[in-house]
Design an enzyme around this catalytic site. Structure first.
Site, mmCIF file in Angstrom:
data_model
loop_
_atom_site.group_PDB
_atom_site.id
_atom_site.type_symbol
_atom_site.label_atom_id
_atom_site.label_comp_id
_atom_site.label_asym_id
_atom_site.label_seq_id
_atom_site.Cartn_x
_atom_site.Cartn_y
_atom_site.Cartn_z
ATOM 1 N N SER A 68 0.538 -1.500 0.082
ATOM 2 C CA SER A 68 -0.412 -0.069 0.411
ATOM 3 C C SER A 68 0.739 1.164 -0.146
ATOM 4 O O SER A 68 1.941 1.434 -0.876
ATOM 5 C CB SER A 68 -1.014 -0.395 1.371
ATOM 6 O OG SER A 68 -1.720 0.693 0.952
ATOM 7 N N THR A 69 0.467 2.263 1.102
ATOM 8 C CA THR A 69 1.471 3.414 1.069
ATOM 9 C C THR A 69 3.292 2.987 0.724
ATOM 10 O O THR A 69 3.807 2.776 1.772
ATOM 11 C CB THR A 69 1.346 4.120 2.504
ATOM 12 O OG1 THR A 69 -0.012 4.215 2.578
ATOM 13 C CG2 THR A 69 1.707 5.307 2.304
ATOM 14 N N HIS A 92 -2.644 -1.315 -3.246
ATOM 15 C CA HIS A 92 -4.292 -0.364 -3.164
ATOM 16 C C HIS A 92 -3.866 0.980 -3.805
ATOM 17 O O HIS A 92 -3.560 2.184 -3.813
ATOM 18 C CB HIS A 92 -4.020 -0.191 -1.756
ATOM 19 C CG HIS A 92 -3.969 -0.994 -0.548
ATOM 20 N ND1 HIS A 92 -3.937 -1.005 0.662
ATOM 21 C CD2 HIS A 92 -4.266 -2.562 -0.527
ATOM 22 C CE1 HIS A 92 -4.101 -1.860 1.713
ATOM 23 N NE2 HIS A 92 -4.267 -2.792 0.289
ATOM 24 N N MET A 98 -0.322 1.086 5.502
ATOM 25 C CA MET A 98 -0.981 1.522 6.830
ATOM 26 C C MET A 98 -1.669 0.356 6.513
ATOM 27 O O MET A 98 -2.537 0.309 5.455
ATOM 28 C CB MET A 98 -1.454 3.266 6.395
ATOM 29 C CG MET A 98 -1.678 3.453 7.602
ATOM 30 S SD MET A 98 -2.149 5.743 7.205
ATOM 31 C CE MET A 98 -0.316 5.714 7.532
ATOM 32 N N ASP A 130 -4.354 -4.879 6.270
ATOM 33 C CA ASP A 130 -4.650 -6.022 5.307
ATOM 34 C C ASP A 130 -3.643 -7.301 5.396
ATOM 35 O O ASP A 130 -2.289 -6.444 5.236
ATOM 36 C CB ASP A 130 -4.741 -5.120 4.383
ATOM 37 C CG ASP A 130 -5.270 -5.767 2.792
ATOM 38 O OD1 ASP A 130 -5.846 -7.192 2.894
ATOM 39 O OD2 ASP A 130 -5.038 -5.263 1.997
#
Length: 370
Positions: A185-186, A212, A305, A308
């Site tokens: 993700s991030t 994401h 973050m 998940d």
């Protein structure tokens, strides 16, 4: 509202009970002045400082804190995208809003910004058209980002609230690598770049990636991954076969799973809400890979973050598969990898390039013993 004096003292109240502190980073004096005028007139915001370069931002952040950084991309010296990982690390928990003429929806720069760790992007209006609706949109974005739950501020990057607990490591498995499933993700693009570039051409297990991102960005993201990895990459579609040496990427409107039919693996796009609330989510991907390949699967959790990957990571562990997670020092946000490690699911906690080396060693050892 006057610019606030620089301070190294951290925030004392809950977000939303005080003005959102902002740092504006733009080489254009006009843009800095216009943004300041738009924002400072509203009681929700406090302009902590304005600087004209990425180096200036890093210098300021070494002794002060802010909630949000407005960051331009095209600047002399270090550009905004190059500086983004360092700015995030120096900010100790601030969110970054990219505000740039290069940040059109679907643009390559927008994809890179989001995957490098930006919270959102906003395209600058054309020359002479500042104000009006743009000011409203800018304020809306800042309020949404600024009032999100902040990650924990530590000296080792962002933990997203991951508890400092002793980590129990599972033993690494041996045997062939039938499939690698990666969740990010991030900050994911930087980590994926380090990992994929470290994989030699003879490592040809199919690779699945869940990153994401919204649906509109996925084709651009896939093209970027193909360039980075030096191997074919595509957004997964229902029924597309998994092929050795290729990468499939979760579409933004569905979770990436796989199905085995007559011994052949193909992509299966899973609808519905995942427990993590993410779309696409890492958990369904891990679930399906565990069901299809068992101990021959390997899961990887990179910077991001939230949590998940923990639910699916437990399914992988129960199937005897390895779960490798990115270490804290190299992650922009140690939320997803930290949560998997804290849950006792990780077999190794490593920088992305060393995760690649671990995959290669296992695959080559299995070839020798076959």
């Amino acid at each position: 509202m006057a610019l606030a004096a620089a301070s190294g003292t951290g925030p004392t109240g809950l977000r939303g009970q005080r003005p959102i502190r902002l740092l504006i980073v733009d080489d254009s004096a006009v843009a800095r002045a216009v943004f300041t005028r738009m924002i400072a007139a509203r009681p929700e915001f406090e302009i902590a400082a304005t600087v004209s370069s990425a180096d200036g931002a890093l210098a300021y952040l070494s002794g002060a804190w802010v909630d949000i950084i407005l960051l331009d991309i095209e600047m002399p010296g270090m550009d905004g995208l190059t500086a983004l990982p360092a700015v995030l690390a120096a900010s100790r928990g601030a969110r970054v809003l990219i505000v740039s003429s290069s940040a059109e929806e679907g643009a390559v720069a927008t994809i890179r910004a989001l995957t490098l760790g930006a919270a959102d992007t906003l395209a600058k209006p054309g020359a002479g058209s500042f104000g009006g609706r743009f000011a409203e949109v800018l304020a809306e974005r800042l309020i949404r980002i600024g009032h999100a739950r902040p990650p924990a501020r530590t000296g080792h990057g962002l933990t997203d609230g991951v508890a400092e607990v002793p980590l129990v490591m599972r033993p690494l498995s041996s045997g062939p690598v039938a499939c690698v499933a990666i969740g990010a993700s991030t900050g994911g693009l930087h980590a994926l770049s380090d990992l994929l570039r470290a994989l030699p051409a003879d490592f040809d297990a199919p690779i699945l990636i869940t990153q994401h991102l919204p649906p509109a960005f996925m084709s651009f993201f896939a093209a970027q991954i193909e360039e980075i990895a030096g191997r074919p990459a595509a957004v997964a579609a229902e029924g597309r076969r998994l092929r050795r040496g290729e990468i499939l990427i979760a579409p933004g409107e569905g979770h990436l799973g796989i199905r085995l039919t007559s011994g052949r693996a193909a992509a299966h796009i899973v609808d519905g809400t995942a427990d993590s609330g993410c779309m696409p989510s890492v958990d369904p991907m891990f679930d399906s890979v565990a069901a299809a390949y068992g101990a021959a699967a390997v899961g990887v959790v990179l910077s991001g973050m939230g949590r998940d990957g923990v639910v699916g990571g437990r399914v992988l562990a129960d199937a005897g598969a390895d779960l490798l997670v990115q270490n804290r020092d190299t992650a922009v946000v140690w939320g997803m990898p930290g949560a998997a490690a804290a849950a006792g699911l990780a077999c190794a906690i490593l920088p992305p390039a060393q995760i690649a080396e671990t995959l290669v060693r296992r695959a080559r050892a299995a070839t020798v013993t076959a």
